[in-house]
Design a protein around this motif. Structure first.
Motif, PDB file in Angstrom:
ATOM      1  N   ASN A  58     102.208  62.999  43.157  1.00  0.00           N
ATOM      2  CA  ASN A  58     103.532  62.712  43.167  1.00  0.00           C
ATOM      3  C   ASN A  58     104.110  62.508  41.903  1.00  0.00           C
ATOM      4  OD1 ASN A  58     102.471  60.199  42.390  1.00  0.00           O
ATOM      5  ND2 ASN A  58     102.938  58.904  43.682  1.00  0.00           N
ATOM      6  N   GLY A  59     103.327  62.897  40.756  1.00  0.00           N
ATOM      7  CA  GLY A  59     103.788  62.895  39.564  1.00  0.00           C
ATOM      8  C   GLY A  59     103.442  61.549  38.690  1.00  0.00           C
ATOM      9  N   GLU A  60     102.983  60.496  39.329  1.00  0.00           N
ATOM     10  CA  GLU A  60     102.667  59.343  38.678  1.00  0.00           C
ATOM     11  C   GLU A  60     101.472  59.436  37.738  1.00  0.00           C
ATOM     12  OE1 GLU A  60     101.472  54.631  39.894  1.00  0.00           O
ATOM     13  OE2 GLU A  60     102.025  56.145  41.397  1.00  0.00           O
ATOM     14  N   ILE A  61     101.486  58.871  36.684  1.00  0.00           N
ATOM     15  CA  ILE A  61     100.334  59.060  35.530  1.00  0.00           C
ATOM     16  C   ILE A  61      99.676  57.641  35.646  1.00  0.00           C
ATOM     17  CG2 ILE A  61      99.638  59.278  33.076  1.00  0.00           C
ATOM     18  CD1 ILE A  61     102.414  60.949  32.954  1.00  0.00           C
ATOM     19  N   VAL A  62      98.505  57.670  35.857  1.00  0.00           N
ATOM     20  CA  VAL A  62      97.540  56.626  35.903  1.00  0.00           C
ATOM     21  C   VAL A  62      96.409  56.790  35.168  1.00  0.00           C
ATOM     22  CG1 VAL A  62      98.355  55.903  38.310  1.00  0.00           C
ATOM     23  CG2 VAL A  62      96.321  57.313  37.888  1.00  0.00           C
TER      24      VAL A  62
ATOM     25  N   VAL B 223      97.271  62.832  36.470  1.00  0.00           N
ATOM     26  CA  VAL B 223      98.554  62.994  36.900  1.00  0.00           C
ATOM     27  C   VAL B 223      98.388  63.455  38.600  1.00  0.00           C
ATOM     28  CG1 VAL B 223     100.705  64.141  36.946  1.00  0.00           C
ATOM     29  CG2 VAL B 223      99.338  63.968  34.885  1.00  0.00           C
ATOM     30  N   LEU B 224      98.792  62.150  39.204  1.00  0.00           N
ATOM     31  CA  LEU B 224      98.865  62.224  41.022  1.00  0.00           C
ATOM     32  C   LEU B 224      99.651  63.195  41.423  1.00  0.00           C
ATOM     33  CD1 LEU B 224      98.465  58.576  41.500  1.00  0.00           C
ATOM     34  CD2 LEU B 224      96.518  60.027  41.175  1.00  0.00           C
TER      35      LEU B 224
ATOM     36  N   TRP C  54      91.388  53.982  37.320  1.00  0.00           N
ATOM     37  CA  TRP C  54      92.081  53.822  38.873  1.00  0.00           C
ATOM     38  C   TRP C  54      91.531  55.029  39.693  1.00  0.00           C
ATOM     39  CZ3 TRP C  54      98.113  52.424  38.388  1.00  0.00           C
ATOM     40  CH2 TRP C  54      98.073  51.294  37.534  1.00  0.00           C
TER      41      TRP C  54
ATOM     42  N   ILE D  44     105.969  66.702  34.973  1.00  0.00           N
ATOM     43  CA  ILE D  44     105.245  66.192  34.415  1.00  0.00           C
ATOM     44  C   ILE D  44     104.458  66.664  33.176  1.00  0.00           C
ATOM     45  CG2 ILE D  44     103.621  64.131  33.758  1.00  0.00           C
ATOM     46  CD1 ILE D  44     106.218  63.149  35.204  1.00  0.00           C
TER      47      ILE D  44
ATOM     48  N   ALA E 281     106.390  68.161  41.152  1.00  0.00           N
ATOM     49  CA  ALA E 281     106.411  66.768  40.410  1.00  0.00           C
ATOM     50  C   ALA E 281     105.278  66.874  39.388  1.00  0.00           C
ATOM     51  CB  ALA E 281     106.144  65.575  41.170  1.00  0.00           C
ATOM     52  N   GLN E 282     103.985  67.306  39.482  1.00  0.00           N
ATOM     53  CA  GLN E 282     102.837  67.549  38.524  1.00  0.00           C
ATOM     54  C   GLN E 282     103.356  68.569  37.621  1.00  0.00           C
ATOM     55  OE1 GLN E 282      99.673  68.509  41.323  1.00  0.00           O
ATOM     56  NE2 GLN E 282      98.820  66.493  40.722  1.00  0.00           N
TER      57      GLN E 282
END
Length: 59
Positions: free
Chosen positions: A49-53, A46-47, A57, A10, A6-7
């Motif tokens: 799981n692919g989420e960008i924060v 980029v976490l 945070w 992204i 996932a990373q």
């Protein structure tokens, strides 16, 4: 710790769109730190799981 698929998806998408100025992988946390030309989110994480924060945070 290895980067996740996932990373990589992204990171590759951001590179393809030329929205990535710099990237750095932290093996201890498993996160990518990315720098973008965006004034809204110039530095982000980029976490796994692919989420960008936003960097703020992450403690």
């Amino acid at each position: 710790m290895e980067p996740t698929e996932a990373q990589y998806l992204i990171i590759n998408a951001l590179e393809t769109l030329e929205l990535l100025e710099y990237r750095l992988y932290d093996e201890d946390t498993g996160f990518w730190r990315i720098y973008t030309p965006s004034p809204i989110l110039p530095v982000a994480i980029v976490l796994q799981n692919g989420e960008i924060v936003p960097l703020s945070w992450i403690s």
